[in-house]
Write a protein that holds these residues in place. Structure first.
Motif, PDB file in Angstrom:
ATOM      1  N   GLU A 193     -76.872 -93.032  38.895  1.00  0.00           N
ATOM      2  CA  GLU A 193     -75.478 -93.577  39.160  1.00  0.00           C
ATOM      3  C   GLU A 193     -74.369 -92.803  38.081  1.00  0.00           C
ATOM      4  O   GLU A 193     -73.308 -92.578  38.348  1.00  0.00           O
ATOM      5  N   VAL A 194     -74.787 -92.664  36.902  1.00  0.00           N
ATOM      6  CA  VAL A 194     -74.075 -92.067  35.765  1.00  0.00           C
ATOM      7  C   VAL A 194     -73.711 -90.521  36.466  1.00  0.00           C
ATOM      8  O   VAL A 194     -72.654 -89.914  36.487  1.00  0.00           O
ATOM      9  N   GLN A 195     -74.838 -89.877  37.026  1.00  0.00           N
ATOM     10  CA  GLN A 195     -74.663 -88.534  37.583  1.00  0.00           C
ATOM     11  C   GLN A 195     -73.654 -88.502  38.465  1.00  0.00           C
ATOM     12  O   GLN A 195     -72.760 -87.476  38.731  1.00  0.00           O
ATOM     13  N   THR A 196     -73.920 -89.620  39.584  1.00  0.00           N
ATOM     14  CA  THR A 196     -72.800 -89.547  40.547  1.00  0.00           C
ATOM     15  C   THR A 196     -71.053 -89.642  40.007  1.00  0.00           C
ATOM     16  O   THR A 196     -70.407 -89.131  40.643  1.00  0.00           O
ATOM     17  N   ALA A 197     -71.130 -90.733  39.204  1.00  0.00           N
ATOM     18  CA  ALA A 197     -70.017 -90.706  38.386  1.00  0.00           C
ATOM     19  C   ALA A 197     -69.419 -89.574  38.104  1.00  0.00           C
ATOM     20  O   ALA A 197     -68.256 -89.078  38.119  1.00  0.00           O
ATOM     21  N   ARG A 198     -70.089 -88.810  37.359  1.00  0.00           N
ATOM     22  CA  ARG A 198     -69.744 -87.559  36.558  1.00  0.00           C
ATOM     23  C   ARG A 198     -69.208 -86.504  37.730  1.00  0.00           C
ATOM     24  O   ARG A 198     -68.322 -85.839  37.599  1.00  0.00           O
ATOM     25  N   GLU A 199     -69.942 -86.497  38.890  1.00  0.00           N
ATOM     26  CA  GLU A 199     -69.674 -85.505  39.830  1.00  0.00           C
ATOM     27  C   GLU A 199     -68.347 -85.996  40.584  1.00  0.00           C
ATOM     28  O   GLU A 199     -67.590 -84.960  40.645  1.00  0.00           O
ATOM     29  N   LYS A 200     -67.927 -87.120  40.613  1.00  0.00           N
ATOM     30  CA  LYS A 200     -66.712 -87.663  41.074  1.00  0.00           C
ATOM     31  C   LYS A 200     -65.708 -87.176  40.026  1.00  0.00           C
ATOM     32  O   LYS A 200     -64.749 -86.578  40.550  1.00  0.00           O
ATOM     33  N   ASP A 201     -65.959 -87.430  38.795  1.00  0.00           N
ATOM     34  CA  ASP A 201     -64.696 -87.157  37.858  1.00  0.00           C
ATOM     35  C   ASP A 201     -64.791 -85.653  37.573  1.00  0.00           C
ATOM     36  O   ASP A 201     -63.643 -84.962  37.487  1.00  0.00           O
ATOM     37  N   ALA A 202     -65.737 -84.708  37.892  1.00  0.00           N
ATOM     38  CA  ALA A 202     -65.978 -83.392  37.826  1.00  0.00           C
ATOM     39  C   ALA A 202     -64.879 -82.821  39.155  1.00  0.00           C
ATOM     40  O   ALA A 202     -64.129 -81.808  39.047  1.00  0.00           O
ATOM     41  N   GLN A 203     -65.060 -83.369  39.922  1.00  0.00           N
ATOM     42  CA  GLN A 203     -64.410 -83.190  41.390  1.00  0.00           C
ATOM     43  C   GLN A 203     -62.899 -83.273  41.222  1.00  0.00           C
ATOM     44  O   GLN A 203     -62.067 -82.389  41.604  1.00  0.00           O
ATOM     45  N   VAL A 204     -62.587 -84.710  40.617  1.00  0.00           N
ATOM     46  CA  VAL A 204     -60.977 -84.731  40.405  1.00  0.00           C
ATOM     47  C   VAL A 204     -60.483 -83.642  39.413  1.00  0.00           C
ATOM     48  O   VAL A 204     -59.496 -83.190  39.627  1.00  0.00           O
ATOM     49  N   ALA A 205     -61.159 -83.571  38.284  1.00  0.00           N
ATOM     50  CA  ALA A 205     -60.618 -82.712  37.343  1.00  0.00           C
ATOM     51  C   ALA A 205     -60.557 -81.374  38.079  1.00  0.00           C
ATOM     52  O   ALA A 205     -59.762 -80.488  37.769  1.00  0.00           O
ATOM     53  N   VAL A 208     -57.477 -81.130  39.979  1.00  0.00           N
ATOM     54  CA  VAL A 208     -56.188 -80.952  39.464  1.00  0.00           C
ATOM     55  C   VAL A 208     -56.265 -79.478  38.603  1.00  0.00           C
ATOM     56  O   VAL A 208     -55.321 -79.535  37.724  1.00  0.00           O
ATOM     57  N   GLY A 209     -57.322 -78.927  38.783  1.00  0.00           N
ATOM     58  CA  GLY A 209     -57.230 -77.510  37.918  1.00  0.00           C
ATOM     59  C   GLY A 209     -57.689 -77.718  36.306  1.00  0.00           C
ATOM     60  O   GLY A 209     -57.504 -76.963  35.498  1.00  0.00           O
ATOM     61  N   ALA A 210     -58.245 -78.977  35.777  1.00  0.00           N
ATOM     62  CA  ALA A 210     -58.409 -79.352  34.607  1.00  0.00           C
ATOM     63  C   ALA A 210     -59.847 -78.625  34.154  1.00  0.00           C
ATOM     64  O   ALA A 210     -60.022 -78.517  33.232  1.00  0.00           O
ATOM     65  N   GLN A 211     -60.693 -78.285  35.263  1.00  0.00           N
ATOM     66  CA  GLN A 211     -61.985 -77.791  34.884  1.00  0.00           C
ATOM     67  C   GLN A 211     -62.277 -76.642  35.773  1.00  0.00           C
ATOM     68  O   GLN A 211     -61.864 -76.966  36.970  1.00  0.00           O
ATOM     69  N   PRO A 212     -63.248 -75.586  35.393  1.00  0.00           N
ATOM     70  CA  PRO A 212     -63.473 -74.527  36.392  1.00  0.00           C
ATOM     71  C   PRO A 212     -64.385 -75.294  37.414  1.00  0.00           C
ATOM     72  O   PRO A 212     -65.281 -76.342  37.218  1.00  0.00           O
ATOM     73  N   LYS A 213     -64.760 -74.338  38.359  1.00  0.00           N
ATOM     74  CA  LYS A 213     -65.696 -74.728  39.342  1.00  0.00           C
ATOM     75  C   LYS A 213     -67.049 -74.853  38.882  1.00  0.00           C
ATOM     76  O   LYS A 213     -67.964 -75.623  39.316  1.00  0.00           O
ATOM     77  N   VAL A 214     -67.642 -74.250  37.670  1.00  0.00           N
ATOM     78  CA  VAL A 214     -68.890 -74.030  37.339  1.00  0.00           C
ATOM     79  C   VAL A 214     -69.231 -75.407  36.727  1.00  0.00           C
ATOM     80  O   VAL A 214     -70.372 -75.922  36.893  1.00  0.00           O
ATOM     81  N   ALA A 215     -68.281 -76.228  36.224  1.00  0.00           N
ATOM     82  CA  ALA A 215     -68.553 -77.586  35.844  1.00  0.00           C
ATOM     83  C   ALA A 215     -68.789 -78.509  37.260  1.00  0.00           C
ATOM     84  O   ALA A 215     -69.885 -79.190  36.927  1.00  0.00           O
ATOM     85  N   LEU A 216     -68.038 -78.173  38.091  1.00  0.00           N
ATOM     86  CA  LEU A 216     -68.255 -79.004  39.272  1.00  0.00           C
ATOM     87  C   LEU A 216     -69.725 -78.739  39.914  1.00  0.00           C
ATOM     88  O   LEU A 216     -70.428 -79.747  40.175  1.00  0.00           O
ATOM     89  N   LEU A 217     -70.011 -77.477  39.828  1.00  0.00           N
ATOM     90  CA  LEU A 217     -71.236 -77.034  40.554  1.00  0.00           C
ATOM     91  C   LEU A 217     -72.344 -77.649  39.614  1.00  0.00           C
ATOM     92  O   LEU A 217     -73.403 -78.305  40.070  1.00  0.00           O
ATOM     93  N   ALA A 219     -72.380 -80.394  37.867  1.00  0.00           N
ATOM     94  CA  ALA A 219     -72.410 -81.952  38.068  1.00  0.00           C
ATOM     95  C   ALA A 219     -73.061 -82.264  39.499  1.00  0.00           C
ATOM     96  O   ALA A 219     -73.786 -83.079  39.765  1.00  0.00           O
ATOM     97  N   GLN A 220     -72.857 -81.293  40.283  1.00  0.00           N
ATOM     98  CA  GLN A 220     -73.450 -81.180  41.896  1.00  0.00           C
ATOM     99  C   GLN A 220     -75.082 -81.277  41.716  1.00  0.00           C
ATOM    100  O   GLN A 220     -76.006 -81.864  42.183  1.00  0.00           O
ATOM    101  N   ILE A 221     -75.455 -80.198  40.917  1.00  0.00           N
ATOM    102  CA  ILE A 221     -76.731 -79.927  40.838  1.00  0.00           C
ATOM    103  C   ILE A 221     -77.644 -80.854  40.034  1.00  0.00           C
ATOM    104  O   ILE A 221     -78.639 -81.282  40.309  1.00  0.00           O
ATOM    105  N   ASP A 222     -76.875 -81.435  38.939  1.00  0.00           N
ATOM    106  CA  ASP A 222     -77.370 -82.524  38.120  1.00  0.00           C
ATOM    107  C   ASP A 222     -77.653 -83.835  39.066  1.00  0.00           C
ATOM    108  O   ASP A 222     -78.666 -84.544  39.086  1.00  0.00           O
TER     109      ASP A 222
END
Length: 461
Positions: A193-205, A208-217, A219-222
């Protein structure tokens, strides 16, 4: 079955409308008593062993046999015998024709049979029947065999009790293991549940350009790893439930609850009491008595035996007695003076068996003492590790809270959040494992001390 289908099956099983029933720890022990096939087999073997005394007594109790026969003979034979005589005057002096030279006075009197009977000694159709009674009067070796049979029954009962405790302990281990795996599943679900929430936050960030795609990837791997860990945990839980269901001889359509840690009674470390309460030790000691009784039985084979036999016969041929029935009573004494050295060999063999039984009994006592000592040490270590694991969980939760606050404030990176979440999950999983180890260690102490045999789990007669 592919992984997606397996996940779907587990999800369907978790629906509220199809929730399996819950079995408590005590219910599992009770069902083991009545449903486990191995325990039923052991009790069936005990029922067989309990007939040893009856078999041994059968040699000392009266033996009654009956039989009948029919014989078709090729010829019939009869014998004619005189049963009455008369003296008659034959008219002229005569001498005995069979001994003409014997001195005597010639006489005209002769002895002539007046009555004869014909007795059949063989008929074409010959019938016969008899009933026989055999009774042993004095047989010392047989008395020792009866004593040995009683001891063997005691040994069999103790072995079944030992098998019963082993099976109950195996079920207890599986139950506590299933409860621990269930807790691990809950931890993995919460982490997912925490990792799913983090993935959603990373996707939003990222959007909007607040985080690089590496952070999103990352989160998806986790999240993908968390899903895999959850499936693995659920499969382990289902596998343990299946093993427990096999012992219970029923489908694995049930759930478990986390049982309380067993309470150890006072004086559980008393080694001598533990030795007295272990059925396998008592069985080993009774095996010594059994071996000694067997040796005594061999010695008594040197003594004579006295027996009584009675027989009653009937035949359709009267024979020379003129009666169709007859009876006879026989008292017989039998004494084997020399049997080729068999008894001497058996005596040496039985002496070796006594020595073996004594060594096995001593070894069983030593194993119990060693098992109690090691079980107590393992319990102390398990409880200490549980305290450390609990402290690690507290520290990990506090660290996770601080990193989460820093991340929301922009002072922590996503990598730090991922690392602390992983550390928290590991700490919680470790705490679950150490709690399980402490409970199992307490169970092992109870088993080693001979106290793991819940009276309430006994089947009703």
């Amino acid at each position: 079955m592919n992984p997606l289908a397996l996940v779907a099956l587990i999800a369907l099983a978790a629906e509220p409308g199809t929730a399996p029933r819950t079995l408590t720890f005590q219910e599992v022990l009770t069902r083991m008593e009545t449903q486990n096939l191995e325990l039923q087999s052991a009790r069936a073997r005990l029922a067989q062993a309990q007939e040893l005394s009856a078999k041994a007594w059968s040699g000392y109790l009266p033996q009654i046999t009956a039989g009948a026969s029919y014989t078709r003979n090729s010829d019939e034979a009869n014998i004619t015998l005189p049963v009455g005589f008369t003296v008659r005057d034959v008219g002229a002096p005569t001498s005995d024709p069979a001994a003409p030279d014997l001195p005597g006075t010639p006489t005209n009197l002769a002895v002539i049979p007046s009555e004869v009977i014909t007795a059949p000694i063989q008929r074409f159709n010959q019938l016969g029947a008899q009933i026989q009674l055999n009774q042993t009067l004095i047989a010392p070796a047989l008395c020792l065999a009866i004593k040995s049979a009683r001891i063997a029954e005691d040994v069999a009962a103790l072995n079944v009790e030992s098998a019963r405790r082993e099976l109950l302990f195996a079920a207890a281990q599986l139950y506590f293991g299933a409860a621990g795996l269930k807790q691990a599943v809950i931890v993995q679900e919460r982490l997912l549940e925490v990792q799913t929430a983090r993935e959603k936050d990373a996707q939003v960030a990222f959007d909007v350009g607040a985080q690089p795609k590496v952070a999103l990837l990352r989160a998806q791997i986790d999240k993908a790893r968390g899903e895999q860990d959850l499936v693995r945990a659920r499969n382990s839980y289902a596998s343990t439930l299946q093993a427990l269901a096999t012992l219970l001889n029923e489908p694995a359509a049930f759930d478990v609850v986390v049982p309380e840690e067993p309470v150890l009674p006072e004086g559980i470390e008393d080694l001598e009491r533990a030795v007295q309460e272990r059925p396998e030790v008592t069985a080993a000691r009774r095996s010594v008595d059994l071996a000694e009784a067997g040796r005594s039985g061999v010695k008594w084979k040197y003594s004579p035996s006295l027996g009584l036999s009675g027989v009653y016969r009937w035949a359709n041929v009267a024979g020379f007695t003129g009666s169709n029935t007859s009876w006879a009573v026989t008292v017989g004494l039998q004494w084997v003076l020399w049997d080729g050295g068999l008894r001497e060999a058996e005596l040496r063999e039985s002496s070796a068996k006594v020595a073996e039984a004594k060594a096995n009994a001593s070894a069983a006592e030593n194993r119990v003492r060693d098992e109690v000592r090691r079980a107590v040490l393992d319990l102390v270590s398990a409880r200490a590790n549980r305290l450390k694991a609990e402290r690690q969980v507290q520290l990990a939760r506090e660290s996770q809270r601080l990193v989460d606050v820093s991340f929301k404030a922009g002072a922590a990176t996503y990598l730090e959040v991922t690392d602390i979440n992983t550390a928290l999950a590991a700490a919680e999983t470790g705490f679950v494992g150490e709690t399980l180890n402490a409970s199992l260690a307490a169970l092992r102490v109870l088993k080693a001390a001979g106290r793991f045999a819940p009276p309430s789990a006994q089947p009703e007669e």
